[in-house]
Design a protein around this motif. Structure first.
Motif, PDB file in Angstrom:
ATOM      1  N   VAL A  14       0.847  -1.186   0.000  1.00  0.00           N
ATOM      2  CA  VAL A  14       0.000   0.000   0.000  1.00  0.00           C
ATOM      3  C   VAL A  14       0.883   1.237   0.000  1.00  0.00           C
ATOM      4  N   GLN A  15       1.943   1.162   0.813  1.00  0.00           N
ATOM      5  CA  GLN A  15       2.846   2.314   0.836  1.00  0.00           C
ATOM      6  C   GLN A  15       3.439   2.547  -0.559  1.00  0.00           C
ATOM      7  N   ALA A  16       3.786   1.459  -1.216  1.00  0.00           N
ATOM      8  CA  ALA A  16       4.446   1.606  -2.509  1.00  0.00           C
ATOM      9  C   ALA A  16       3.524   2.160  -3.575  1.00  0.00           C
ATOM     10  N   LYS A  24       8.295   9.420  -6.968  1.00  0.00           N
ATOM     11  CA  LYS A  24       9.738   9.641  -7.082  1.00  0.00           C
ATOM     12  C   LYS A  24      10.478   8.948  -5.933  1.00  0.00           C
ATOM     13  N   TYR A  25       9.936   9.081  -4.711  1.00  0.00           N
ATOM     14  CA  TYR A  25      10.586   8.447  -3.562  1.00  0.00           C
ATOM     15  C   TYR A  25      10.572   6.934  -3.725  1.00  0.00           C
ATOM     16  N   VAL A  26       9.393   6.398  -4.101  1.00  0.00           N
ATOM     17  CA  VAL A  26       9.263   4.950  -4.237  1.00  0.00           C
ATOM     18  C   VAL A  26      10.247   4.430  -5.283  1.00  0.00           C
ATOM     19  N   GLY A  69       5.202   5.905   8.132  1.00  0.00           N
ATOM     20  CA  GLY A  69       4.583   4.918   8.995  1.00  0.00           C
ATOM     21  C   GLY A  69       4.489   3.470   8.543  1.00  0.00           C
ATOM     22  N   SER A  70       5.288   3.045   7.579  1.00  0.00           N
ATOM     23  CA  SER A  70       5.123   1.654   7.146  1.00  0.00           C
ATOM     24  C   SER A  70       5.460   0.670   8.268  1.00  0.00           C
ATOM     25  N   VAL A  71       6.519   0.955   9.022  1.00  0.00           N
ATOM     26  CA  VAL A  71       6.902   0.028  10.095  1.00  0.00           C
ATOM     27  C   VAL A  71       5.936   0.155  11.265  1.00  0.00           C
ATOM     28  N   ASP A 112      13.536  15.481  16.957  1.00  0.00           N
ATOM     29  CA  ASP A 112      14.783  14.841  16.554  1.00  0.00           C
ATOM     30  C   ASP A 112      14.945  13.557  17.387  1.00  0.00           C
ATOM     31  N   VAL A 113      15.429  12.497  16.771  1.00  0.00           N
ATOM     32  CA  VAL A 113      15.504  11.221  17.504  1.00  0.00           C
ATOM     33  C   VAL A 113      16.369  11.327  18.758  1.00  0.00           C
ATOM     34  N   ASN A 114      17.441  12.120  18.685  1.00  0.00           N
ATOM     35  CA  ASN A 114      18.340  12.180  19.847  1.00  0.00           C
ATOM     36  C   ASN A 114      17.659  12.841  21.039  1.00  0.00           C
TER      37      ASN A 114
END
Ligand SMILES: C[S@@+](CC[C@H](N)C(=O)[O-])C[C@H]1O[C@@H](n2cnc3c(N)ncnc32)[C@H](O)[C@@H]1O
Length: 271
Positions: A14-16, A24-26, A69-71, A112-114
Motif C-alpha cells: 500500500v505504501q508503494a 519519485k521516492y518509491v 509509517g510503514s513500520v 529529533d531522535v536524539n
C-alpha cells in the motif's frame, strides 16, 4: 507460509502504490519498490514481533525516523503498541492518517531522535530504525542511545542500510554501481548527476542540496556493519547482521539476488 507475512507485505505494498507522497521516492527506494525486499522485511519484522510477544502480550515498540509509517503500521497491525518519532511533521501527518484506526496503541512525537531518546519515558521491547541509520552521521552513538531505552529481552531492529563499501568485493561494487547507473540514466538530469558526482568525489557536499542529502549513503562509504555488530555485542546483545542485495533497477534487482551479490543489510539484535 505464515499468512501474516502476506498481510505485512501488503501494508508495504500500500505504501508503494497508494501514497500520493511520491512516485519519485518509491522509485528511488528499493525496499519499498521491490516485492522481494518487502517480503524479506516482513519476515524479519514478524520474527522480531514473535520474539517480543513471548515476553510481553502487547510489545512496546519505538519507531525512530518513522517517516510516513510503514513500520509503525506493521507493528500496530500485529498487535504491538508503538511510539513513532520523526522530525518531519509532513511525514507524521501521513502516518497519523494511515494509523488512525489503532487508537491508543499509537503515540506520535515530532522531534529529533536524539532529543526524543533523552525525553521518552519507560522502557521498550523493540527499537526500530528502518532505512534510517544512513541518515545519522554518528550512527554508533545513536545505536548506543537507542538500546539504552530497551528493557529486559529488548530487541534492536534495523533494515535497509548500505553495507560499508570497503567490505564489498570488487565485483559486488562494480555490479552495484552498474545497476545503479542503469537506473539513473533513465531518471533524466544526467549532466546534473555527473556534475554532482564529480563534486562529491572531491569531498564537497552541499548541506542545502536535496540530492546530496538523499544520496548520503551512496556517496559516503556506506554504514559499518562490523562496527555496529561490535557495539551491540559489547552491550550484551546476540546480534545478527543479515546481508542482501538491493538496487533501484527492476531488471538488476532479481539478477543481483540470484547471483548472490550483497550490498545492503538488516540488523536484528536480541538481549
Ligand atoms: C528514508 S526515511 C525512512 C522512513 C521510514 N522509517 C520507512 O522505512 O519508511 C527517513 C526518515 O527519517 C527522518 N529523519 C531524518 N533525520 C531525523 C532525525 N534526526 N530525527 C528524526 N527523524 C529524522 C526523515 O524525516 C524521514 O522520514
Amino acid at each position: 507460509m505464515d499468512d501474516r507475512v502476506a498481510r505485512i507485505a501488503s501494508i508495504a505494498n500500500v505504501q508503494a502504490y497508494n501514497s500520493h507522497m511520491v512516485q519519485k521516492y518509491v522509485d528511488g527506494a528499493p525496499h519499498v519498490k521491490h516485492a522481494s525486499l518487502r517480503a524479506l522485511y516482513s519476515r524479519i519484522l514478524i520474527q522480531v514481533f514473535d520474539n517480543a510477544v513471548r515476553y510481553s502480550s502487547i510489545p512496546r515498540v519505538l519507531d525512530l525516523g518513522a517517516g510516513e509509517g510503514s513500520v509503525t503500521r506493521s507493528f500496530l497491525e500485529l498487535g504491538a503498541s508503538v511510539v513513532a518519532v520523526d522530525i518531519s511533521e509532513y511525514q507524521l501527518n501521513e502516518l497519523k492518517d494511515k494509523c488512525k484506526h489503532y487508537g491508543e496503541r499509537l503515540e506520535i512525537y515530532c522531534d529529533d531522535v536524539n532529543s526524543a531518546l533523552e525525553n521518552l519515558e519507560g522502557k521498550f521491547d523493540v527499537v526500530v530504525a528502518n532505512s534510517f541509520l544512513h541518515h545519522v552521521p554518528d550512527y554508533i552513538s545513536f545505536i548506543k542511545s537507542s538500546v539504552s531505552v530497551l528493557g529486559e529481552h529488548g530487541q534492536f531492529f534495523s533494515f535497509q542500510d548500505p553495507l560499508k563499501y570497503r567490505s564489498l568485493s570488487h565485483w559486488e561494487r562494480l555490479f552495484s554501481d552498474f545497476a545503479y547507473l542503469s537506473w539513473r540514466v533513465f531518471r533524466g538530469d544526467i549532466m546534473g548527476g555527473v556534475a554532482r558526482r564529480l563534486r562529491r568525489k572531491k569531498g564537497i557536499y552541499l548541506d542545502d542540496s536535496v540530492e546530496d542529502n538523499s544520496e548520503y549513503h551512496v556517496v559516503r562509504g556506506g554504514v559499518d556493519q562490523d562496527a555496529i555488530w561490535g557495539v551491540l555485542d559489547g552491550e550484551g546483545f546476540d546480534c545478527d547482521v543479515i546481508s542482501y542485495f538491493s538496487t533501484q533497477s527492476r531488471v538488476f534487482q532479481p539478477v543481483g539476488t540470484i547471483l548472490g551479490v550483497k550490498n545492503t543489510f538488516s540488523v536484528v539484535a536480541v538481549k
